[in-house]
Design a protein around this motif. Structure first.
Motif, mmCIF file in Angstrom:
data_model
loop_
_atom_site.group_PDB
_atom_site.id
_atom_site.type_symbol
_atom_site.label_atom_id
_atom_site.label_comp_id
_atom_site.label_asym_id
_atom_site.label_seq_id
_atom_site.Cartn_x
_atom_site.Cartn_y
_atom_site.Cartn_z
ATOM 1 N N THR A 1 -4.005 6.737 7.449
ATOM 2 C CA THR A 1 -2.858 6.083 6.807
ATOM 3 C C THR A 1 -2.660 4.645 7.286
ATOM 4 O OG1 THR A 1 -1.832 8.268 6.607
ATOM 5 C CG2 THR A 1 -0.401 6.377 6.271
ATOM 6 N N ALA A 2 -2.842 4.396 8.581
ATOM 7 C CA ALA A 2 -2.615 3.033 9.084
ATOM 8 C C ALA A 2 -3.389 1.974 8.274
ATOM 9 C CB ALA A 2 -2.938 2.970 10.576
ATOM 10 N N PRO A 3 -4.646 2.254 7.827
ATOM 11 C CA PRO A 3 -5.373 1.240 7.025
ATOM 12 C C PRO A 3 -4.677 0.843 5.720
ATOM 13 C CG PRO A 3 -6.900 2.945 7.800
ATOM 14 C CD PRO A 3 -5.513 3.425 8.142
ATOM 15 N N VAL A 4 -3.737 1.668 5.257
ATOM 16 C CA VAL A 4 -3.033 1.334 4.012
ATOM 17 C C VAL A 4 -2.186 0.061 4.191
ATOM 18 C CG1 VAL A 4 -1.360 2.177 2.296
ATOM 19 C CG2 VAL A 4 -3.027 3.760 3.286
ATOM 20 N N ALA A 5 -1.716 -0.176 5.429
ATOM 21 C CA ALA A 5 -0.921 -1.397 5.675
ATOM 22 C C ALA A 5 -1.782 -2.642 5.432
ATOM 23 C CB ALA A 5 -0.360 -1.390 7.099
ATOM 24 N N ALA A 6 -3.048 -2.583 5.861
ATOM 25 C CA ALA A 6 -3.933 -3.743 5.662
ATOM 26 C C ALA A 6 -4.167 -3.996 4.172
ATOM 27 C CB ALA A 6 -5.262 -3.506 6.380
ATOM 28 N N TYR A 7 -4.204 -2.914 3.411
ATOM 29 C CA TYR A 7 -4.401 -3.030 1.956
ATOM 30 C C TYR A 7 -3.274 -3.869 1.330
ATOM 31 C CZ TYR A 7 -4.862 -1.415 -2.921
ATOM 32 O OH TYR A 7 -5.003 -1.358 -4.288
ATOM 33 N N ASP B 1 8.099 7.120 -0.499
ATOM 34 C CA ASP B 1 8.334 7.532 0.890
ATOM 35 C C ASP B 1 7.269 8.566 1.258
ATOM 36 O OD1 ASP B 1 9.259 9.111 3.032
ATOM 37 O OD2 ASP B 1 11.202 9.562 2.130
ATOM 38 N N GLY B 2 6.371 8.186 2.159
ATOM 39 C CA GLY B 2 5.289 9.117 2.536
ATOM 40 C C GLY B 2 4.114 9.062 1.578
ATOM 41 N N PHE B 3 4.103 8.092 0.717
ATOM 42 C CA PHE B 3 3.021 7.860 -0.246
ATOM 43 C C PHE B 3 2.961 6.353 -0.498
ATOM 44 C CE2 PHE B 3 1.297 7.116 -4.434
ATOM 45 C CZ PHE B 3 0.254 8.027 -4.525
ATOM 46 N N PRO B 4 1.809 5.726 -0.531
ATOM 47 C CA PRO B 4 0.462 6.262 -0.334
ATOM 48 C C PRO B 4 0.119 6.446 1.150
ATOM 49 C CG PRO B 4 0.338 3.913 -0.856
ATOM 50 C CD PRO B 4 1.787 4.299 -0.920
ATOM 51 N N ARG B 5 -0.681 7.473 1.430
ATOM 52 C CA ARG B 5 -1.081 7.767 2.804
ATOM 53 C C ARG B 5 -2.564 7.539 3.041
ATOM 54 N NH1 ARG B 5 3.435 11.539 3.974
ATOM 55 N NH2 ARG B 5 3.379 12.202 6.133
ATOM 56 N N THR B 6 -3.297 7.173 1.990
ATOM 57 C CA THR B 6 -4.714 6.805 2.144
ATOM 58 C C THR B 6 -4.934 5.587 1.244
ATOM 59 O OG1 THR B 6 -5.450 8.127 0.260
ATOM 60 C CG2 THR B 6 -5.465 9.233 2.421
ATOM 61 N N VAL B 7 -6.055 4.877 1.514
ATOM 62 C CA VAL B 7 -6.355 3.709 0.673
ATOM 63 C C VAL B 7 -6.627 4.157 -0.763
ATOM 64 C CG1 VAL B 7 -7.988 1.809 0.316
ATOM 65 C CG2 VAL B 7 -7.103 2.280 2.618
ATOM 66 N N ALA B 8 -7.254 5.332 -0.935
ATOM 67 C CA ALA B 8 -7.505 5.833 -2.306
ATOM 68 C C ALA B 8 -6.178 6.072 -3.045
ATOM 69 C CB ALA B 8 -8.324 7.123 -2.260
ATOM 70 N N GLN B 9 -5.172 6.567 -2.332
ATOM 71 C CA GLN B 9 -3.845 6.757 -2.961
ATOM 72 C C GLN B 9 -3.233 5.403 -3.323
ATOM 73 O OE1 GLN B 9 -1.236 9.305 -0.598
ATOM 74 N NE2 GLN B 9 -2.882 10.779 -0.244
ATOM 75 N N ALA B 10 -3.419 4.406 -2.459
ATOM 76 C CA ALA B 10 -2.861 3.071 -2.732
ATOM 77 C C ALA B 10 -3.511 2.471 -3.981
ATOM 78 C CB ALA B 10 -3.056 2.160 -1.521
ATOM 79 N N GLU B 11 -4.825 2.644 -4.090
ATOM 80 C CA GLU B 11 -5.527 2.107 -5.265
ATOM 81 C C GLU B 11 -5.041 2.813 -6.534
ATOM 82 O OE1 GLU B 11 -9.594 0.858 -2.837
ATOM 83 O OE2 GLU B 11 -9.542 2.747 -3.953
ATOM 84 N N ALA B 12 -4.860 4.133 -6.439
ATOM 85 C CA ALA B 12 -4.376 4.887 -7.609
ATOM 86 C C ALA B 12 -2.960 4.449 -7.971
ATOM 87 C CB ALA B 12 -4.403 6.385 -7.309
ATOM 88 N N LEU B 13 -2.128 4.204 -6.964
ATOM 89 C CA LEU B 13 -0.755 3.778 -7.238
ATOM 90 C C LEU B 13 -0.746 2.415 -7.945
ATOM 91 C CD1 LEU B 13 2.297 4.209 -7.007
ATOM 92 C CD2 LEU B 13 2.201 3.207 -4.711
#
Ligand code: AMP
Length: 190
Positions: free
Chosen positions: A153-159, A85-97
């Motif tokens: 953060t919105a770009p994380v949805a595209a990821y 919840d509230g994470f990931p907020r950037t594409v770099a966070q998504a990649e790390a997750l």
């Protein structure tokens, strides 16, 4: 494991819906906002630094929040799954997750994205500011948080869309009606 990302702008209802989800599906709730607010309340070195960034409506560094999530994952080896919840907020966070999940031999099951118009977000956050007294729920900070959301953060949805894991949920209406839509999305994937 059932690993769900509950996604959406500030004020979209992620915290409220997470509370219902953890009860029903017995998931561990990982909210980076809550973890940071605990650090602020305990006046740790991290908390003192983070408070300035949070009150400005900006994002805390990727390195810090990724480190927090990593340690919470390690603290819960028996979990049936996690709700982020509230994470990931950037594409770099998504990649790390994704990397952290694969180290645990698991993966993100789905991202549920709560969609709420901007005017409604502002009304909700101002109201929450009055009720809960969160120092970042004021007009200037709210605007900055929404801008950070749109830019970073919105770009994380595209990821997650690229991984075919994204489901949009209309986040306006009663809490129970929104929860029913979330439930049916999850149950259709179980
Ligand atoms: P939230 O409660 O999720 O709205 O988060 C409150 C504030 O904590 C945000 O405005 C950010 O300053 C910070 N924060 C929470 N989660 C993150 C994250 N994943 N990445 C960076 N900053 C975060």
């Amino acid at each position: 494991m059932l690993n769900i990302i509950l996604f959406g702008p500030p004020g979209s209802g992620k915290g409220t819906q997470s509370e219902k989800l953890i009860q029903e599906y017995q998931l561990v709730h990982l909210s980076t906002g809550n973890i940071l607010r605990d650090e602020v309340a305990n006046q740790t070195t991290l908390g003192v630094e983070a408070k300035k960034i949070m009150d400005a409506g900006q994002l805390v560094s990727d390195e810090i929040v990724i480190g927090m999530i990593k340690s919470k994952l390690q603290d819960n080896p028996q979990a049936k799954g996690f709700i982020f919840d509230g994470f990931p907020r950037t594409v770099a966070q998504a990649e790390a997750l994704d990397r952290l999940m694969s180290e645990l031999n698991t993966s993100i099951s789905m991202m549920l994205s709560l969609e709420v118009p901007e005017a409604e977000l502002k009304t909700r956050l101002l109201k929450r500011g009055e009720i809960e007294g969160r120092s970042d729920d004021n007009e200037t900070t709210i605007q900055n948080r929404i801008t950070e959301y749109k830019n970073k953060t919105a770009p994380v949805a595209a990821y997650y869309q690229q991984q075919d894991k994204l489901t949009a949920i209309e986040g306006v209406g009663s809490i129970d009606d929104i929860y029913a839509k979330i439930q049916s999305s999850i149950n259709s994937k179980l």
